[in-house]
Motif scaffolding. Structure first.
Motif, PDB file in Angstrom:
ATOM      1  N   UNK A  43       0.841  -1.184   0.000  1.00 16.07           N
ATOM      2  CA  UNK A  43       0.000   0.000   0.000  1.00 16.07           C
ATOM      3  C   UNK A  43       0.882   1.241   0.000  1.00 16.07           C
ATOM      4  N   UNK A  44       0.463   2.251  -0.738  1.00 14.38           N
ATOM      5  CA  UNK A  44       1.154   3.541  -0.786  1.00 14.38           C
ATOM      6  C   UNK A  44       0.194   4.615  -0.277  1.00 14.38           C
ATOM      7  N   UNK A  45       0.546   5.262   0.819  1.00 16.27           N
ATOM      8  CA  UNK A  45      -0.285   6.343   1.362  1.00 16.27           C
ATOM      9  C   UNK A  45      -0.267   7.515   0.388  1.00 16.27           C
ATOM     10  N   UNK A  46      -1.458   8.062   0.102  1.00 18.91           N
ATOM     11  CA  UNK A  46      -1.571   9.176  -0.833  1.00 18.91           C
ATOM     12  C   UNK A  46      -1.912  10.490  -0.153  1.00 18.91           C
ATOM     13  N   UNK A  47      -2.390  10.436   1.076  1.00 16.02           N
ATOM     14  CA  UNK A  47      -2.800  11.649   1.783  1.00 16.02           C
ATOM     15  C   UNK A  47      -4.180  11.472   2.362  1.00 16.02           C
ATOM     16  N   UNK A  48      -4.873  12.566   2.519  1.00 15.60           N
ATOM     17  CA  UNK A  48      -6.204  12.479   3.089  1.00 15.60           C
ATOM     18  C   UNK A  48      -6.906  13.811   3.103  1.00 15.60           C
ATOM     19  N   UNK A  49      -8.024  13.824   3.781  1.00 11.94           N
ATOM     20  CA  UNK A  49      -8.861  15.003   3.876  1.00 11.94           C
ATOM     21  C   UNK A  49      -9.749  14.850   5.105  1.00 11.94           C
ATOM     22  N   UNK A  50     -10.664  15.776   5.275  1.00 11.51           N
ATOM     23  CA  UNK A  50     -11.630  15.741   6.376  1.00 11.51           C
ATOM     24  C   UNK A  50     -13.008  16.033   5.810  1.00 11.51           C
ATOM     25  N   UNK A  51     -14.017  15.336   6.294  1.00 11.61           N
ATOM     26  CA  UNK A  51     -15.365  15.577   5.789  1.00 11.61           C
ATOM     27  C   UNK A  51     -15.824  16.991   6.137  1.00 11.61           C
ATOM     28  N   UNK A  52     -16.554  17.600   5.201  1.00  9.88           N
ATOM     29  CA  UNK A  52     -17.057  18.956   5.395  1.00  9.88           C
ATOM     30  C   UNK A  52     -18.383  18.931   6.162  1.00  9.88           C
ATOM     31  N   UNK A  53     -19.051  20.065   6.242  1.00  9.42           N
ATOM     32  CA  UNK A  53     -20.303  20.174   7.002  1.00  9.42           C
ATOM     33  C   UNK A  53     -21.389  19.241   6.468  1.00  9.42           C
ATOM     34  N   UNK A  54     -21.316  18.877   5.178  1.00 12.84           N
ATOM     35  CA  UNK A  54     -22.276  17.947   4.588  1.00 12.84           C
ATOM     36  C   UNK A  54     -21.800  16.503   4.673  1.00 12.84           C
ATOM     37  N   UNK A  55     -20.696  16.266   5.408  1.00 13.90           N
ATOM     38  CA  UNK A  55     -20.154  14.919   5.550  1.00 13.90           C
ATOM     39  C   UNK A  55     -19.422  14.431   4.315  1.00 13.90           C
ATOM     40  N   UNK A  56     -19.092  15.348   3.403  1.00 14.14           N
ATOM     41  CA  UNK A  56     -18.474  14.969   2.131  1.00 14.14           C
ATOM     42  C   UNK A  56     -16.983  15.234   2.104  1.00 14.14           C
ATOM     43  N   UNK A  57     -16.286  14.373   1.367  1.00 13.04           N
ATOM     44  CA  UNK A  57     -14.851  14.487   1.136  1.00 13.04           C
ATOM     45  C   UNK A  57     -14.668  14.447  -0.380  1.00 13.04           C
ATOM     46  N   UNK A  58     -14.546  15.599  -1.010  1.00 11.45           N
ATOM     47  CA  UNK A  58     -14.447  15.659  -2.468  1.00 11.45           C
ATOM     48  C   UNK A  58     -13.024  15.899  -2.948  1.00 11.45           C
ATOM     49  N   UNK A  59     -12.095  16.165  -2.032  1.00 12.21           N
ATOM     50  CA  UNK A  59     -10.752  16.580  -2.434  1.00 12.21           C
ATOM     51  C   UNK A  59      -9.670  15.560  -2.097  1.00 12.21           C
ATOM     52  N   UNK A  60     -10.021  14.293  -2.131  1.00 14.64           N
ATOM     53  CA  UNK A  60      -9.019  13.256  -1.869  1.00 14.64           C
ATOM     54  C   UNK A  60      -7.996  13.218  -3.009  1.00 14.64           C
ATOM     55  N   UNK A  61      -6.738  12.958  -2.693  1.00 16.52           N
ATOM     56  CA  UNK A  61      -5.724  12.863  -3.751  1.00 16.52           C
ATOM     57  C   UNK A  61      -6.060  11.748  -4.744  1.00 16.52           C
ATOM     58  N   UNK A  62      -5.730  11.984  -5.990  1.00 18.12           N
ATOM     59  CA  UNK A  62      -5.993  10.998  -7.044  1.00 18.12           C
ATOM     60  C   UNK A  62      -5.007   9.837  -6.955  1.00 18.12           C
ATOM     61  N   UNK A  63      -5.495   8.617  -7.124  1.00 18.36           N
ATOM     62  CA  UNK A  63      -4.584   7.466  -7.188  1.00 18.36           C
ATOM     63  C   UNK A  63      -3.690   7.570  -8.424  1.00 18.36           C
ATOM     64  N   UNK A  64      -2.452   7.111  -8.327  1.00 18.30           N
ATOM     65  CA  UNK A  64      -1.559   7.180  -9.487  1.00 18.30           C
ATOM     66  C   UNK A  64      -1.956   6.182 -10.573  1.00 18.30           C
ATOM     67  N   UNK A  65      -1.432   6.415 -11.773  1.00 15.17           N
ATOM     68  CA  UNK A  65      -1.676   5.498 -12.879  1.00 15.17           C
ATOM     69  C   UNK A  65      -1.185   4.105 -12.493  1.00 15.17           C
ATOM     70  N   UNK A  66      -1.922   3.094 -12.879  1.00 12.78           N
ATOM     71  CA  UNK A  66      -1.556   1.715 -12.566  1.00 12.78           C
ATOM     72  C   UNK A  66      -2.201   1.187 -11.292  1.00 12.78           C
ATOM     73  N   UNK A  67      -2.966   2.029 -10.601  1.00 16.80           N
ATOM     74  CA  UNK A  67      -3.644   1.613  -9.367  1.00 16.80           C
ATOM     75  C   UNK A  67      -4.734   0.600  -9.691  1.00 16.80           C
ATOM     76  N   UNK A  68      -4.776  -0.475  -8.919  1.00 19.14           N
ATOM     77  CA  UNK A  68      -5.842  -1.476  -9.075  1.00 19.14           C
ATOM     78  C   UNK A  68      -6.729  -1.570  -7.844  1.00 19.14           C
ATOM     79  N   UNK A  69      -6.211  -1.131  -6.685  1.00 20.76           N
ATOM     80  CA  UNK A  69      -6.975  -1.174  -5.434  1.00 20.76           C
ATOM     81  C   UNK A  69      -6.778   0.138  -4.682  1.00 20.76           C
TER      82      UNK A  69
END
Length: 138
Positions: A43-69
């Motif tokens: 596993x490669x850690x990509x980063x993270x975020x925190x849910x907003x007031x609506x409980x949403x996390x829209x700004x998660x880092x994109x997985x790199x090319x070749x990601x399968x899981x």
């Protein structure tokens, strides 16, 4: 990963959390994302975020090319500790002493799923202090 219209708007992976014990979005929950290229890869850690007031996390880092899981790790224990007062009604009928020894049975939730290039993955988490459900959203 190639970006589709949904992926361009929200990133390839998004999530939201609903606290079904109070019927509200779960704001302020830390979410980490990791990826791997094959089931035997590390596993490669990509980063993270925190849910907003609506409980949403829209700004998660994109997985790199070749990601399968992809794995999303939700740190829910701190959320439940912070919002314990909102749960007074839900504990009213619950046994006074749960076997977990704490106010939350699942302190963290890890969700692993397979991905394909060019697709958007929205992964909602329905949460209570003593259980959770997850599914592929749209």
């Amino acid at each position: 990963m190639t970006t589709s219209t949904a992926a361009a708007q929200h990133g390839p992976v998004s999530t939201h959390i609903l606290d079904t014990s109070i019927g509200r979005p779960a704001a302020g929950v830390a979410v980490r994302i990791a990826a791997r290229a094959g089931r035997d890869a590390d596993w490669r850690a990509l980063g993270g975020s925190t849910t907003d007031a609506d409980g949403r996390c829209k700004d998660l880092p994109a997985p790199p090319e070749g990601t399968t899981h992809v794995r999303l790790d939700f740190e829910v224990e701190a959320y439940f500790e912070t919002h314990a007062e909102k749960r007074a009604d839900t504990r009213q009928d619950a046994p006074a002493n749960r076997d977990s020894g704490a106010g939350v049975f699942f302190p963290e939730v890890a969700v692993t799923f397979a991905v394909r290039p060019g697709e958007h993955y929205h992964v909602p988490l329905l949460l209570t202090p003593f259980g959770y459900s997850v599914y592929r959203g749209s």
